[in-house]
Motif scaffolding. Structure first.
Motif, short mmCIF file in Angstrom:
data_model
loop_
_atom_site.label_atom_id
_atom_site.label_comp_id
_atom_site.label_asym_id
_atom_site.label_seq_id
_atom_site.Cartn_x
_atom_site.Cartn_y
_atom_site.Cartn_z
N TYR A 242 36.60 30.30 46.62
CA TYR A 242 37.37 30.91 47.72
C TYR A 242 38.30 29.86 48.33
O TYR A 242 39.47 30.14 48.62
N ASN A 245 41.38 29.24 45.99
CA ASN A 245 42.37 30.33 46.00
C ASN A 245 43.11 30.40 47.33
O ASN A 245 44.35 30.43 47.37
N SER A 289 41.44 46.79 47.30
CA SER A 289 40.19 46.10 46.95
C SER A 289 39.03 46.61 47.79
O SER A 289 37.94 46.86 47.28
N THR A 303 36.12 40.54 41.60
CA THR A 303 36.51 39.18 42.00
C THR A 303 37.08 38.40 40.82
O THR A 303 38.10 37.71 40.95
N VAL A 306 40.62 39.83 39.86
CA VAL A 306 41.64 39.46 40.86
C VAL A 306 41.98 37.97 40.76
O VAL A 306 43.15 37.57 40.88
N TYR A 307 40.98 37.14 40.51
CA TYR A 307 41.22 35.69 40.38
C TYR A 307 42.09 35.38 39.16
O TYR A 307 43.05 34.58 39.24
N SER A 310 45.58 36.35 39.92
CA SER A 310 46.21 35.38 40.84
C SER A 310 46.77 34.20 40.05
O SER A 310 47.89 33.73 40.32
N TYR A 343 42.71 38.92 47.51
CA TYR A 343 41.41 38.30 47.25
C TYR A 343 40.64 38.00 48.54
O TYR A 343 39.41 37.90 48.51
#
Length: 428
Positions: A242, A245, A289, A303, A306-307, A310, A343
């Motif tokens: 976290y 990001n 989300s 998760t 989405v990562y 990104s 995210y």
């Protein structure tokens, strides 16, 4: 205990979202017109960057005392403190409308950064205390939504209200309009918090929340709670990923004006619009989300996807920024924002699941500490890389850390403790 939803819950989350918006606007209001404030105050670009980075720096030492207060005193005192400090900082800035008063604007921004400590850890706590299991992720996304909308307005409004004019008196007048507007809004929101914001609903909204409320206060130890979180391997992995990001997002937001101006001179307004595009698309991603999680409960899979997206968005943005076509930058920045900003509520909700029945304020606070530490490190490092090697090298620096975060996210196990508690109580 009887489980029942309160009609006030939507007013509470929307009010929180509004004063969070106001605070986030003040975070980025200098960075979105960095070159204008550099000339007005006669300071370096790094000094203006620190007006954003002080938000990150202040959060780190103050998290634990504020999280302790949230656990001991509850939601209402923290909401009152956050909205009051936000208004106070806005009024202090009105005393900095001359070039030699840069120290006053720093003071006002530091007060606002302290207010942020009382705001960032609240979304998942408000969602858990006020909302049922079928809407908790959507509520958390709405709470984060306000913060993101504030950043979006912080990109859009300052370039319009504070044009890059040569006359010092005219520039001071334009800055004063922006400062007066935000101070008035912050004060009105503080008054609404006093009237509307309550500690908790009359009845718990879920079985999981009923279990927490039925626990005797003397059974809870704040220090032991933190130690349990630090021994939770899945949570620690999430905390680092976290931070990577969100730290990339903080760095990108702070330095966006410099990036765009370097490739498109004189496009301050469009630089703000690109920032607006990143955040608006991210807000859509956050809401989608939240709704998706409430429907599917697929925290780990969502998760990871989405990562990955990104990372892909950051790579595409990196190689299209210098093509000389602004509309391409708008498109790629929007795609990046959809996943990178989307995210944020995912991380809060996944943490709440992995750490139940620990306090959501403590778990989300630790996530934010990680984000602030990486945000400061990435902003300073990327700024230096951009100065010496160009914007592409600076953005590739962020891509490498997003790649690392993607790999680490794949190792997090989906230990959904809150869902399990709700399911077991429904079976009972």
């Amino acid at each position: 205990a009887e489980v029942r939803l309160s009609r006030r819950r939507w007013a509470v989350v929307l009010l929180f979202s509004s004063y969070s918006l106001c605070n986030a606007f003040q975070w980025i209001q200098y960075g979105s017109v960095n070159n204008v404030f550099v000339r007005f105050y006669g300071v370096s670009t790094l000094a203006i960057d620190w007006l954003s980075m002080c938000y990150m720096l202040t959060y780190i030492p103050l998290l634990f005392p504020v999280a302790w207060l949230l656990d001991k005193r509850g939601l209402r005192p923290i909401a009152l403190a956050g909205s009051a400090l936000n208004g106070l900082g806005a009024w202090v800035k009105l005393g900095s409308l001359r070039p030699h008063l840069f120290a006053v604007t720093v003071l006002g921004q530091v007060v606002c950064s302290v207010a942020q400590v009382f705001i960032l850890g609240m979304p998942s706590r408000i969602a858990s205390v006020w909302f049922g299991p079928r809407e908790v992720s959507t509520a958390c996304a709405l709470a984060v939504f306000g913060n993101q909308l504030g950043i979006a307005l912080g990109f859009l409004v300052p370039p319009v209200l504070v044009p890059n004019v040569e006359d010092e008196e005219k520039l001071a007048y334009h800055i004063s309009i922006m400062f007066f507007m935000i101070a008035g809004v912050a004060t009105a929101l503080f008054i609404l918090v006093i009237i509307v914001f309550k500690e908790k609903p009359p009845h718990p909204p879920s079985q999981a929340q009923a279990l927490i409320q039925s626990r005797p206060p003397e059974e809870y130890s704040y220090v032991q709670s933190i130690l349990r979180l630090l021994r939770n391997t899945n949570f620690m992995l999430l905390m680092v990923t976290y931070g990577l990001n969100t730290g990339c997002f903080y760095s990108l937001s702070t330095l966006l004006n410099r990036m765009v101006i370097q490739h498109y001179p004189g496009e301050e307004v469009n630089a703000g619009r690109i920032g607006l595009t990143i955040v608006l698309s991210g807000m859509a991603g956050a809401l989608i989300s939240g709704i998706w999680l409430d429907r599917t409960k697929t925290y780990k899979q969502t998760t990871v996807v989405v990562y990955i997206m990104s990372l892909v968005g950051m790579v595409v943005y990196t190689f299209t920024l210098s093509l000389g076509s602004l509309w391409v930058v708008f498109v790629t920045a929007g795609a990046l924002g959809f996943f990178m900003t989307g995210y944020l509520p995912l991380g809060f909700e996944f943490a709440a699941e992995l750490t139940y029945p620990e306090s959501e304020g403590t778990s989300s606070g630790l996530l934010n500490v990680s984000a602030q530490i990486f945000g400061i490190a990435f902003t300073i490092s990327q700024g230096q890389i951009m100065d010496h090697f160009g914007t592409k090298a600076g953005n590739l620096f962020l891509c490498s850390f997003l790649f690392l975060g993607t790999i680490m996210t794949a190792f997090i196990k989906a230990d959904l403790r809150r869902q399990q508690a709700n399911w077991e109580n429904e079976q009972t």
